[in-house]
Write an enzyme that holds these catalytic residues in place. Structure first.
Site, PDB file in Angstrom:
ATOM      1  N   GLY A  14     -24.677  58.634  31.684  1.00  0.00           N
ATOM      2  CA  GLY A  14     -24.233  59.924  31.686  1.00  0.00           C
ATOM      3  C   GLY A  14     -23.476  60.332  32.731  1.00  0.00           C
ATOM      4  O   GLY A  14     -22.791  61.468  32.631  1.00  0.00           O
ATOM      5  N   GLY A  16     -21.764  58.337  34.535  1.00  0.00           N
ATOM      6  CA  GLY A  16     -20.541  57.142  34.731  1.00  0.00           C
ATOM      7  C   GLY A  16     -19.383  57.685  34.515  1.00  0.00           C
ATOM      8  O   GLY A  16     -18.932  58.659  33.914  1.00  0.00           O
ATOM      9  N   LEU A  18     -16.955  56.288  32.700  1.00  0.00           N
ATOM     10  CA  LEU A  18     -16.427  56.427  31.449  1.00  0.00           C
ATOM     11  C   LEU A  18     -16.621  57.810  30.729  1.00  0.00           C
ATOM     12  O   LEU A  18     -15.880  58.466  29.991  1.00  0.00           O
ATOM     13  CB  LEU A  18     -17.012  55.298  30.600  1.00  0.00           C
ATOM     14  CG  LEU A  18     -16.401  55.335  29.089  1.00  0.00           C
ATOM     15  CD1 LEU A  18     -14.901  54.762  28.990  1.00  0.00           C
ATOM     16  CD2 LEU A  18     -17.349  54.646  28.153  1.00  0.00           C
ATOM     17  N   ARG A  47     -29.877  56.804  36.641  1.00  0.00           N
ATOM     18  CA  ARG A  47     -31.003  56.752  37.928  1.00  0.00           C
ATOM     19  C   ARG A  47     -30.868  57.841  38.680  1.00  0.00           C
ATOM     20  O   ARG A  47     -31.841  58.194  39.441  1.00  0.00           O
ATOM     21  CB  ARG A  47     -30.653  55.593  38.608  1.00  0.00           C
ATOM     22  CG  ARG A  47     -31.192  54.248  37.859  1.00  0.00           C
ATOM     23  CD  ARG A  47     -30.756  52.996  38.828  1.00  0.00           C
ATOM     24  NE  ARG A  47     -29.227  52.882  38.861  1.00  0.00           N
ATOM     25  CZ  ARG A  47     -28.533  52.556  39.697  1.00  0.00           C
ATOM     26  NH1 ARG A  47     -29.049  51.747  40.654  1.00  0.00           N
ATOM     27  NH2 ARG A  47     -27.173  52.665  39.659  1.00  0.00           N
ATOM     28  N   VAL A  87     -33.996  52.569  32.889  1.00  0.00           N
ATOM     29  CA  VAL A  87     -33.805  51.845  31.693  1.00  0.00           C
ATOM     30  C   VAL A  87     -35.100  50.927  31.654  1.00  0.00           C
ATOM     31  O   VAL A  87     -35.369  50.649  30.569  1.00  0.00           O
ATOM     32  CB  VAL A  87     -32.605  51.340  31.239  1.00  0.00           C
ATOM     33  CG1 VAL A  87     -31.802  52.276  30.923  1.00  0.00           C
ATOM     34  CG2 VAL A  87     -31.973  50.234  32.266  1.00  0.00           C
ATOM     35  N   ASP A 178     -14.416  49.352  20.291  1.00  0.00           N
ATOM     36  CA  ASP A 178     -13.087  48.690  20.824  1.00  0.00           C
ATOM     37  C   ASP A 178     -12.091  49.792  20.919  1.00  0.00           C
ATOM     38  O   ASP A 178     -11.601  50.081  19.705  1.00  0.00           O
ATOM     39  CB  ASP A 178     -12.748  47.581  19.566  1.00  0.00           C
ATOM     40  CG  ASP A 178     -11.471  46.722  20.435  1.00  0.00           C
ATOM     41  OD1 ASP A 178     -10.417  47.388  20.788  1.00  0.00           O
ATOM     42  OD2 ASP A 178     -11.429  45.361  20.284  1.00  0.00           O
ATOM     43  N   HIS A 179     -11.750  50.312  21.989  1.00  0.00           N
ATOM     44  CA  HIS A 179     -11.022  51.739  21.819  1.00  0.00           C
ATOM     45  C   HIS A 179      -9.673  51.413  21.421  1.00  0.00           C
ATOM     46  O   HIS A 179      -9.102  52.397  20.931  1.00  0.00           O
ATOM     47  CB  HIS A 179     -11.123  52.301  23.495  1.00  0.00           C
ATOM     48  CG  HIS A 179     -10.328  51.784  24.224  1.00  0.00           C
ATOM     49  ND1 HIS A 179     -10.469  50.579  24.995  1.00  0.00           N
ATOM     50  CD2 HIS A 179      -8.871  51.970  24.758  1.00  0.00           C
ATOM     51  CE1 HIS A 179      -9.262  50.198  25.773  1.00  0.00           C
ATOM     52  NE2 HIS A 179      -8.463  50.945  25.663  1.00  0.00           N
ATOM     53  N   HIS A 241      -9.480  43.269  21.961  1.00  0.00           N
ATOM     54  CA  HIS A 241      -8.307  44.072  21.655  1.00  0.00           C
ATOM     55  C   HIS A 241      -7.338  43.122  20.697  1.00  0.00           C
ATOM     56  O   HIS A 241      -7.007  43.669  19.422  1.00  0.00           O
ATOM     57  CB  HIS A 241      -7.644  44.837  22.563  1.00  0.00           C
ATOM     58  CG  HIS A 241      -8.661  45.535  23.495  1.00  0.00           C
ATOM     59  ND1 HIS A 241      -9.660  46.273  23.110  1.00  0.00           N
ATOM     60  CD2 HIS A 241      -8.723  45.647  24.900  1.00  0.00           C
ATOM     61  CE1 HIS A 241     -10.276  46.785  24.118  1.00  0.00           C
ATOM     62  NE2 HIS A 241      -9.616  46.497  25.131  1.00  0.00           N
ATOM     63  N   LYS A 337      -1.633  41.808  33.432  1.00  0.00           N
ATOM     64  CA  LYS A 337      -1.918  42.950  34.594  1.00  0.00           C
ATOM     65  C   LYS A 337      -0.492  42.759  35.635  1.00  0.00           C
ATOM     66  O   LYS A 337      -0.004  41.562  35.726  1.00  0.00           O
ATOM     67  CB  LYS A 337      -2.895  42.931  35.268  1.00  0.00           C
ATOM     68  CG  LYS A 337      -4.128  42.935  34.655  1.00  0.00           C
ATOM     69  CD  LYS A 337      -4.919  44.159  34.848  1.00  0.00           C
ATOM     70  CE  LYS A 337      -6.339  44.163  34.184  1.00  0.00           C
ATOM     71  NZ  LYS A 337      -6.273  45.468  33.386  1.00  0.00           N
TER      72      LYS A 337
HETATM   73  C1  BG6 Z   1      -9.758  47.638  28.702  1.00  0.00           C
HETATM   74  C2  BG6 Z   1      -9.710  46.443  29.800  1.00  0.00           C
HETATM   75  O1  BG6 Z   1     -10.538  47.338  27.700  1.00  0.00           O
HETATM   76  O2  BG6 Z   1      -8.555  48.034  28.299  1.00  0.00           O
HETATM   77  C3  BG6 Z   1      -8.789  47.073  30.785  1.00  0.00           C
HETATM   78  O3  BG6 Z   1     -10.995  46.306  30.532  1.00  0.00           O
HETATM   79  C4  BG6 Z   1      -7.491  47.587  30.313  1.00  0.00           C
HETATM   80  O4  BG6 Z   1      -8.656  45.892  31.875  1.00  0.00           O
HETATM   81  C5  BG6 Z   1      -7.511  48.556  29.376  1.00  0.00           C
HETATM   82  O5  BG6 Z   1      -6.956  47.909  31.528  1.00  0.00           O
HETATM   83  C6  BG6 Z   1      -6.338  48.863  28.749  1.00  0.00           C
HETATM   84  O6  BG6 Z   1      -6.540  49.961  27.581  1.00  0.00           O
HETATM   85  P1  BG6 Z   1      -5.410  50.915  27.355  1.00  0.00           P
HETATM   86  O7  BG6 Z   1      -5.765  51.853  26.571  1.00  0.00           O
HETATM   87  O8  BG6 Z   1      -4.930  51.622  28.794  1.00  0.00           O
HETATM   88  O9  BG6 Z   1      -4.037  49.838  26.921  1.00  0.00           O
END
Ligand code: BG6
Length: 491
Positions: A14, A16, A18, A47, A87, A178-179, A241, A337
């Site tokens: 919580g 972190g 992200l 923690r 945890v 998986d965003h 992805h 990258k």
């Molecule tokens: C993450 C990776 O899943 O996706 C990162 O761990 C990467 O290394 C990121 O930078 C990229 O996501 P986005 O949404 O910025 O394209």
């Protein structure tokens, strides 16, 4: 009015990065829109010793840029509670349990619980097991587990993790994030494909010459060297992805637009992906690592990266599906990258007309070009289709023109961000935009073969200049097949 979703969200991790950067702002958006309102509570745990007041301050700060309405922000934050939690210490789960039960009553949550693990992956299994064994699951409402990446580092470790999770949760209760699946234009792939006869009728190896997927990043590893050097681009971007995007592009039409049907088709597509032998893996995949440039360090000089690291910061590859729809049509993928720019796009390259009637010697007309459907995923949202048309000059000359739709910047800005969509889906219980275990398993089996070959072959790193589109070998991969990347530098 949107339907209000009732639930407790138990967030491990919580405090972190992200949670602060993405999850709280996403929850706030849902709150603003009324998807969550009076009947929700969030318990953050980690923690650290933080009290509720301090935690709410963190939450308020993390969402401050979303609204100038201080009262709304304070009301939102009042739903947040903090519990210090190790945890691995069972006694701590008893504290969590009573807090969960207290809040369930207070906010009338009807036993609905989301357990969100946003922590180092080595704790995923332990937390899931203890949630069950220490009786944190409710018996009346729903219980859902949300799990961040990475889901294992190969098929074997992913299977072990999955077994641990499945001991506590059923597959339909597990939401593997998986965003990319929460991105507007990734979700749009299905609309473009299955909502348009002109595409779906041609969406196969008879009419499509090749498909190209590019996920380019401008930044280097930044502060994440510790994680990244153990992972590399293949595990970090391709296994998850890119495989998800490719499966959406390659799958058959689902029986209905619902999670079980869509997942079934994605799995079928991934299972028909040719798993390469050693020779195929080494010729169909190339890797790169960035060199120094200007003030920028080369990858091996980044803080936290071993001086002799062979971790790849770039991957390009050719994927082949052994099925009726795609046999013979390659899918080329690349990601890296420190490339020229930050963007994601899909280029679907159609076959040229079998006969070019305009290309008689004296015509002076350029040969017909292939039609290309480009799906712009980010930063622009939209698509374009290039077609051959007559130009307006004297004589008869054809030239490619582009039919283009780009979402305007206001709408692009207003588009819900991935985490807002995905958290909403979890609260609705809709697994469409999450990776199911069979999908993850197939993706690992494919990627493991590439990794195996790379682990025994010594790469020649560094091999690409920051600001480029990767090593020369990525262009050679297509040139070998008499093809080229649609997106090239300086376009
Ligand atoms: C993450 C990776 O899943 O996706 C990162 O761990 C990467 O290394 C990121 O930078 C990229 O996501 P986005 O949404 O910025 O394209």
């Amino acid at each position: 009015m949107p339907t209000e979703r009732r639930s407790l969200i138990m967030l491990f991790g919580g405090t972190g990065d992200l949670a602060i950067r993405k999850l709280y702002p996403a929850m706030f958006k849902l709150y603003q829109k009324g998807n969550i309102r009076d009947h929700f509570a969030v318990i953050g745990s980690s923690r650290y010793k933080v009290d509720d007041a301090k935690f709410r301050e963190m939450v308020e700060k993390s969402v401050a840029k979303e609204s100038s309405d201080k009262k709304l922000i304070a009301n939102f934050a009042s739903h947040f509670y903090f519990v210090t939690h190790d945890v691995t210490d069972l006694a701590h789960y008893a504290v969590l349990k009573s807090k969960i039960e207290e809040l369930d009553k207070k906010y009338e949550l009807q036993g609905n619980r989301v357990f969100y693990i946003s922590m180092a992956p080595n704790f995923f299994g332990t937390v899931a097991k203890n949630i069950k064994n220490q009786n944190l699951l409710s018996s009346d409402g729903f219980n859902r587990l949300v799990i961040e990446k990475p889901f294992g580092r190969d098929f074997e470790s992913a299977s072990e993790l999955n077994n641990e999770l499945s001991a506590a949760f059923d597959e339909n209760q597990i939401f593997r994030i998986d965003h990319y699946l929460g991105k507007e234009m990734i979700q749009n792939i299905e609309a473009i494909r299955f909502g348009n006869t002109i595409f779906e009728a041609l969406w196969n190896n008879r009419y499509i010459d090749n498909v190209q997927v590019t996920l380019a990043e401008k930044l280097g590893v930044e502060e994440r060297a510790g994680y990244y050097d153990n992972s590399g681009a293949l595990r970090d971007m391709v296994q998850n992805h890119i495989m998800q995007i490719v499966s959406l592009l390659a799958m058959e039409q689902p029986v209905a637009f619902k999670d079980t049907d869509i997942r079934a088709e994605k799995v079928k597509a991934l299972r028909s992906l040719r798993v390469y032998n050693v020779a195929e893996a080494s010729s169909n995949f190339v890797r790169g690592q960035y060199a120094a440039m200007g003030n920028g360090k080369e990858y091996r000089q980044e803080d936290g990266v071993p001086k002799d690291s062979n971790t790849e910061t770039f991957v390009a590859g050719k994927l082949m599906f052994d099925n009726y729809r795609w046999s013979g049509t390659p899918f080329y993928i690349r990601t890296g990258k420190k490339l020229a720019d930050k963007f994601t796009r899909v280029d679907v390259v159609f076959k040229k007309p079998l006969v070019d009637i305009f290309a008689f010697p004296q015509s002076g007309s350029a040969p017909l070009t292939a039609n290309v459907l480009t799906i712009f995923i980010e930063p622009n949202q939209g698509f374009s289709l290039t077609v051959n048309a007559k130009n307006s000059e004297q004589g008869f000359h054809t030239e490619p023109v582009s039919l283009k739709f780009l979402e305007d910047s206001k709408r692009t800005k207003e588009t819900p961000q991935p985490y807002e969509r995905l958290i909403h889906d979890v609260l609705k219980g809709d697994g469409t935009n999450f990776a199911s275990w069979p999908e993850v398993a197939s993706a690992w089996k494919f990627v493991d073969q590439i990794r195996r070959v790379w682990d025994i072959q010594q790469p020649m790193f560094p091999n690409y200049i920051p600001g480029s589109m990767g090593p020369v070998s990525a262009d050679e991969l297509l040139a070998r097949d008499h093809r080229e990347w649609v997106y090239k530098l300086n376009q």
